[in-house]
Motif scaffolding. Structure first.
Motif, PDB file in Angstrom:
ATOM      1  N   LYS A   1     -31.759  25.146  -0.340  1.00 19.82           N
ATOM      2  CA  LYS A   1     -30.839  26.234  -0.010  1.00 19.82           C
ATOM      3  C   LYS A   1     -29.895  25.903   1.142  1.00 19.82           C
ATOM      4  O   LYS A   1     -28.815  26.470   1.264  1.00 19.82           O
ATOM      5  CB  LYS A   1     -31.636  27.497   0.351  1.00 19.82           C
ATOM      6  N   SER A   2     -30.319  24.989   2.025  1.00 23.96           N
ATOM      7  CA  SER A   2     -29.501  24.604   3.173  1.00 23.96           C
ATOM      8  C   SER A   2     -29.284  23.096   3.130  1.00 23.96           C
ATOM      9  O   SER A   2     -30.245  22.318   3.166  1.00 23.96           O
ATOM     10  CB  SER A   2     -30.196  25.003   4.479  1.00 23.96           C
TER      11      SER A   2
ATOM     12  N   GLU B   1     -23.816  30.055  -5.954  1.00 20.63           N
ATOM     13  CA  GLU B   1     -24.886  31.022  -5.716  1.00 20.63           C
ATOM     14  C   GLU B   1     -26.218  30.275  -5.632  1.00 20.63           C
ATOM     15  O   GLU B   1     -26.558  29.480  -6.505  1.00 20.63           O
ATOM     16  CB  GLU B   1     -24.923  32.040  -6.859  1.00 20.63           C
ATOM     17  N   GLY B   2     -26.971  30.537  -4.563  1.00 13.19           N
ATOM     18  CA  GLY B   2     -28.249  29.868  -4.374  1.00 13.19           C
ATOM     19  C   GLY B   2     -28.216  28.824  -3.287  1.00 13.19           C
ATOM     20  O   GLY B   2     -29.265  28.368  -2.834  1.00 13.19           O
ATOM     21  N   ILE B   3     -27.013  28.420  -2.845  1.00 12.82           N
ATOM     22  CA  ILE B   3     -26.889  27.546  -1.672  1.00 12.82           C
ATOM     23  C   ILE B   3     -26.375  28.424  -0.536  1.00 12.82           C
ATOM     24  O   ILE B   3     -25.272  28.960  -0.584  1.00 12.82           O
ATOM     25  CB  ILE B   3     -25.934  26.365  -1.934  1.00 12.82           C
ATOM     26  N   ASP B   4     -27.201  28.588   0.486  1.00 12.57           N
ATOM     27  CA  ASP B   4     -26.898  29.522   1.563  1.00 12.57           C
ATOM     28  C   ASP B   4     -26.025  28.912   2.650  1.00 12.57           C
ATOM     29  O   ASP B   4     -25.234  29.625   3.286  1.00 12.57           O
ATOM     30  CB  ASP B   4     -28.196  30.031   2.205  1.00 12.57           C
ATOM     31  N   ARG B   5     -26.185  27.606   2.874  1.00 10.34           N
ATOM     32  CA  ARG B   5     -25.480  26.992   4.001  1.00 10.34           C
ATOM     33  C   ARG B   5     -25.271  25.509   3.721  1.00 10.34           C
ATOM     34  O   ARG B   5     -26.161  24.830   3.199  1.00 10.34           O
ATOM     35  CB  ARG B   5     -26.286  27.178   5.294  1.00 10.34           C
TER      36      ARG B   5
ATOM     37  N   GLN C   1     -20.572  26.345  -0.111  1.00 11.49           N
ATOM     38  CA  GLN C   1     -21.302  27.453   0.504  1.00 11.49           C
ATOM     39  C   GLN C   1     -20.792  28.798  -0.012  1.00 11.49           C
ATOM     40  O   GLN C   1     -21.571  29.730  -0.230  1.00 11.49           O
ATOM     41  CB  GLN C   1     -21.146  27.376   2.021  1.00 11.49           C
ATOM     42  N   GLN C   2     -19.490  28.913  -0.226  1.00 15.43           N
ATOM     43  CA  GLN C   2     -18.911  30.173  -0.682  1.00 15.43           C
ATOM     44  C   GLN C   2     -19.111  30.424  -2.174  1.00 15.43           C
ATOM     45  O   GLN C   2     -19.292  31.559  -2.605  1.00 15.43           O
ATOM     46  CB  GLN C   2     -17.412  30.202  -0.376  1.00 15.43           C
TER      47      GLN C   2
ATOM     48  N   GLY D   1     -19.292  32.783  -5.364  1.00  8.87           N
ATOM     49  CA  GLY D   1     -20.317  33.037  -6.359  1.00  8.87           C
ATOM     50  C   GLY D   1     -19.946  32.681  -7.781  1.00  8.87           C
ATOM     51  O   GLY D   1     -20.288  33.401  -8.711  1.00  8.87           O
TER      52      GLY D   1
ATOM     53  N   GLU E   1     -28.734  21.739  -9.474  1.00  7.55           N
ATOM     54  CA  GLU E   1     -28.043  22.000  -8.215  1.00  7.55           C
ATOM     55  C   GLU E   1     -26.861  21.042  -8.050  1.00  7.55           C
ATOM     56  O   GLU E   1     -25.752  21.456  -7.682  1.00  7.55           O
ATOM     57  CB  GLU E   1     -29.004  21.885  -7.034  1.00  7.55           C
TER      58      GLU E   1
END
Length: 340
Positions: free
Chosen positions: A33-34, A62-66, A58-59, A22, A274
């Motif tokens: 997001k993915s 923040e805001g990118i889930d996968r 991914q870790q 984060g 992004e």
């Protein structure tokens, strides 16, 4: 330029976990997001590095889930970026140029354009080793009078021929031998006079061969020869490189040669903020990435500038990536096309 050894992709999660998560600010609503990362062949360096970046982003963003890493080839991923099936990929500067431009080359037809390709960064240079037996007595490239050199693939045959011709070998006999071990055996039995390896180094097959016989590397003979090679339209995406002494146990001096780079490519459809967050995360967490594969140590702004100064980046930067690099003092020349 640094050449480094292979590390196990299984170390990815453990290495990155130490750095927490984060670090980027909250995403805008239009962020994707993915994401899908085209990572090359399973077990290869591209796949290992792509997996490390995927886990890192991914870790930490923040805001990118996968971020999913998939296997495949450059020629597969380029059309998939155009179709929004892949969001990020790794590839060589020349394949990216011929995919993006209307110029024919590397299997892309004239006017076949994939105009969503955008540069988001660069990584290690794949160094060309020109290996000969020490007992051959060769001291320079010109000594390979008949140009009997083995290469791994058809895409490397013409560049090798041009490199030898630039060194005065008029009719080089370059042979495609699509297996490292077979090429090493051909060198040992005299079927070829030299073997070419364009890769991250040390390469296991060359290491193994060096344990059995005495080897040496042939550097380019003059700046003029390299300039001639790099000015050719076919090989203009190669660049000078240095492989440090000690890359192989028997390599006692720095090795002056050429190489072909690695670029990080993203889709033009990804939002600027992004991509900025992704690039910032990659370039400011190199310590985490190089624990997974040491070649990731080359994710530096100095390396970006090296590629730009060599003139091998000839497609647009993504605006988000361009903003990050310019904030870090990278000078992007006018020869790099503007984003459309």
């Amino acid at each position: 330029m640094r050449i480094t050894k292979f590390a196990n992709v299984a170390l990815v999660a453990a290495s990155l976990a130490m750095f927490g998560a984060g670090t980027a600010s909250a995403a805008d609503a239009d962020w994707k997001k993915s994401l899908v990362f085209g990572g090359g062949s399973l077990g290869g360096v591209y796949y290992t590095v792509a997996g490390a970046i995927s886990d890192l982003v991914q870790q930490k963003v923040e805001g990118i889930d996968r971020v999913s890493t998939i296997t495949g080839s450059t020629t597969l991923f380029i059309p998939q970026i155009q179709e929004n099936k892949v969001d990020i990929m790794l590839g060589t500067p020349d394949s990216m140029y011929f995919g993006w431009s209307a110029e024919a080359g590397l299997g892309f037809d004239k006017d076949e354009r994939y105009d969503k390709l955008r540069v988001a960064g660069v990584a290690y240079i794949n160094i060309m080793d020109l290996v000969v037996l020490k007992e051959s007595g060769f001291g320079k490239i010109e000594d390979i009078a008949d140009g009997r050199v083995g290469v791994l693939s058809a895409t490397l045959k013409v560049p090798m021929e041009l490199y030898l011709k630039a060194h005065g070998i008029e009719d080089p006999q370059v042979t495609i031998i699509g297996d490292w071990n077979q090429m090493a055996q051909a060198l040992r039995d005299g079927s070829i006079a030299a073997m070419q390896g364009i890769s991250t180094h040390p390469t296991p097959a060359i290491t193994e061969l060096g344990n059995a016989v005495d080897l040496q590397l042939l550097s380019y003979s003059s700046d003029a020869a390299v300039k001639d090679f790099l000015s050719n339209p076919t090989t203009r995406f190669f660049q000078k490189a240095v492989q440090p002494a000690g890359t192989y146990d028997w390599q006692t001096e720095d090795y002056a040669t050429i190489g072909r780079g690695t670029t990080v490519i993203v889709s033009a459809d990804l939002p600027d903020d992004e991509v900025y967050a992704i690039v910032k995360t990659i370039y400011e967490n190199t310590d985490a990435l190089k624990k997974v594969h040491p070649s990731a140590a080359d994710f530096t702004t100095a390396m970006v500038q090296e590629y730009l100064d060599a003139g091998v980046i000839q497609i647009p930067f993504h605006p988000g990536a361009r903003r990050y690099f310019e904030e870090q003092g990278v000078k992007i020349p006018d020869s790099v096309p503007a984003a459309e």
